[in-house]
Write a protein that holds these residues in place. Structure first.
Motif, mmCIF file in Angstrom:
data_model
loop_
_atom_site.group_PDB
_atom_site.id
_atom_site.type_symbol
_atom_site.label_atom_id
_atom_site.label_comp_id
_atom_site.label_asym_id
_atom_site.label_seq_id
_atom_site.Cartn_x
_atom_site.Cartn_y
_atom_site.Cartn_z
ATOM 1 N N MET A 5 4.099 -1.621 -11.145
ATOM 2 C CA MET A 5 3.784 -1.381 -9.744
ATOM 3 C C MET A 5 2.643 -2.314 -9.322
ATOM 4 N N GLU A 6 2.822 -2.955 -8.189
ATOM 5 C CA GLU A 6 1.802 -3.897 -7.729
ATOM 6 C C GLU A 6 0.715 -3.184 -6.924
ATOM 7 N N THR A 7 -0.470 -3.760 -6.956
ATOM 8 C CA THR A 7 -1.568 -3.207 -6.173
ATOM 9 C C THR A 7 -1.506 -3.795 -4.761
ATOM 10 N N VAL A 8 -2.251 -3.181 -3.867
ATOM 11 C CA VAL A 8 -2.319 -3.660 -2.488
ATOM 12 C C VAL A 8 -2.861 -5.093 -2.469
ATOM 13 N N GLU A 9 -3.833 -5.366 -3.331
ATOM 14 C CA GLU A 9 -4.427 -6.704 -3.395
ATOM 15 C C GLU A 9 -3.405 -7.739 -3.868
ATOM 16 N N GLN A 10 -2.599 -7.354 -4.864
ATOM 17 C CA GLN A 10 -1.562 -8.271 -5.358
ATOM 18 C C GLN A 10 -0.528 -8.541 -4.272
ATOM 19 N N ARG A 11 -0.155 -7.484 -3.541
ATOM 20 C CA ARG A 11 0.817 -7.645 -2.468
ATOM 21 C C ARG A 11 0.266 -8.568 -1.382
ATOM 22 N N ALA A 12 -0.992 -8.395 -1.015
ATOM 23 C CA ALA A 12 -1.591 -9.236 0.019
ATOM 24 C C ALA A 12 -1.576 -10.703 -0.406
ATOM 25 N N ALA A 13 -1.897 -10.965 -1.671
ATOM 26 C CA ALA A 13 -1.891 -12.341 -2.174
ATOM 27 C C ALA A 13 -0.475 -12.898 -2.196
ATOM 28 N N MET A 14 0.495 -12.085 -2.588
ATOM 29 C CA MET A 14 1.885 -12.520 -2.638
ATOM 30 C C MET A 14 2.400 -12.848 -1.230
ATOM 31 N N LEU A 15 2.064 -12.013 -0.262
ATOM 32 C CA LEU A 15 2.468 -12.263 1.122
ATOM 33 C C LEU A 15 1.813 -13.530 1.653
ATOM 34 N N GLY A 16 0.532 -13.707 1.343
ATOM 35 C CA GLY A 16 -0.184 -14.904 1.770
ATOM 36 C C GLY A 16 0.436 -16.167 1.203
ATOM 37 N N GLU A 17 0.773 -16.145 -0.069
ATOM 38 C CA GLU A 17 1.416 -17.302 -0.701
ATOM 39 C C GLU A 17 2.740 -17.621 -0.026
ATOM 40 N N TYR A 18 3.518 -16.586 0.257
ATOM 41 C CA TYR A 18 4.817 -16.789 0.894
ATOM 42 C C TYR A 18 4.664 -17.422 2.281
ATOM 43 N N ILE A 19 3.736 -16.902 3.061
ATOM 44 C CA ILE A 19 3.514 -17.435 4.411
ATOM 45 C C ILE A 19 3.101 -18.900 4.350
ATOM 46 N N ILE A 20 2.208 -19.230 3.430
ATOM 47 C CA ILE A 20 1.736 -20.605 3.305
ATOM 48 C C ILE A 20 2.860 -21.528 2.847
ATOM 49 N N GLU A 21 3.584 -21.135 1.804
ATOM 50 C CA GLU A 21 4.634 -21.987 1.239
ATOM 51 C C GLU A 21 5.807 -22.179 2.187
ATOM 52 N N GLN A 22 6.180 -21.121 2.890
ATOM 53 C CA GLN A 22 7.367 -21.179 3.746
ATOM 54 C C GLN A 22 7.041 -21.484 5.211
ATOM 55 N N GLY A 23 5.775 -21.396 5.577
ATOM 56 C CA GLY A 23 5.421 -21.534 6.990
ATOM 57 C C GLY A 23 6.007 -20.376 7.781
ATOM 58 N N ALA A 24 6.137 -19.235 7.129
ATOM 59 C CA ALA A 24 6.838 -18.079 7.681
ATOM 60 C C ALA A 24 6.008 -17.330 8.712
ATOM 61 N N THR A 25 6.718 -16.665 9.600
ATOM 62 C CA THR A 25 6.080 -15.786 10.570
ATOM 63 C C THR A 25 5.862 -14.423 9.920
ATOM 64 N N VAL A 26 5.087 -13.584 10.585
ATOM 65 C CA VAL A 26 4.874 -12.226 10.099
ATOM 66 C C VAL A 26 6.217 -11.492 10.060
ATOM 67 N N ARG A 27 7.032 -11.682 11.082
ATOM 68 C CA ARG A 27 8.341 -11.023 11.153
ATOM 69 C C ARG A 27 9.246 -11.457 10.005
ATOM 70 N N GLU A 28 9.300 -12.754 9.752
ATOM 71 C CA GLU A 28 10.123 -13.265 8.651
ATOM 72 C C GLU A 28 9.634 -12.734 7.302
ATOM 73 N N THR A 29 8.331 -12.698 7.134
ATOM 74 C CA THR A 29 7.743 -12.215 5.888
ATOM 75 C C THR A 29 8.059 -10.735 5.691
ATOM 76 N N ALA A 30 7.918 -9.951 6.738
ATOM 77 C CA ALA A 30 8.215 -8.517 6.653
ATOM 78 C C ALA A 30 9.670 -8.291 6.270
ATOM 79 N N LYS A 31 10.551 -9.033 6.887
ATOM 80 C CA LYS A 31 11.979 -8.899 6.586
ATOM 81 C C LYS A 31 12.268 -9.280 5.139
ATOM 82 N N ARG A 32 11.679 -10.368 4.684
ATOM 83 C CA ARG A 32 11.909 -10.863 3.320
ATOM 84 C C ARG A 32 11.458 -9.858 2.264
ATOM 85 N N PHE A 33 10.338 -9.175 2.517
ATOM 86 C CA PHE A 33 9.782 -8.255 1.530
ATOM 87 C C PHE A 33 10.126 -6.788 1.806
#
Length: 88
Positions: free
Chosen positions: A1-29
């Motif tokens: 199980m991931e921690t909130v901190e791990q999830r935040a870092a994972m979401l941040g990495e995804y947004i940076i790498e993909q240039g993703a929007t908040v909506r796209e990121t939410a849908k992906r995860f």
């Protein structure tokens, strides 16, 4: 199980790498836009300030371009509608 901190870092990495929007990121995860936003703007700031700044840059760029994406979506919507109603 991931921690909130791990999830935040994972979401941040995804947004940076993909240039993703908040909506796209939410849908992906499979989480809400509110959760993504809270993680990458609130929690990430204290966990990883460098990543936070990079994420903010991507989100600001996306925000400045959203009117363009909205216009394109509307154009495609009406193109599809016209395509369905054309007679030969």
């Amino acid at each position: 199980m991931e921690t909130v901190e791990q999830r935040a870092a994972m979401l941040g990495e995804y947004i940076i790498e993909q240039g993703a929007t908040v909506r796209e990121t939410a849908k992906r995860f499979g989480i809400s836009k509110s959760t993504v936003h809270k993680d990458v703007t609130g929690r990430l700031r204290s966990i990883n300030p460098v990543m936070y700044r990079e994420v903010r840059e991507v989100l600001e760029k996306n925000k400045s371009e959203r009117h363009i994406r909205g216009g394109m979506a509307t154009r495609e919507k009406y193109r599809a509608i016209r395509g369905l109603h054309k007679t030969k």
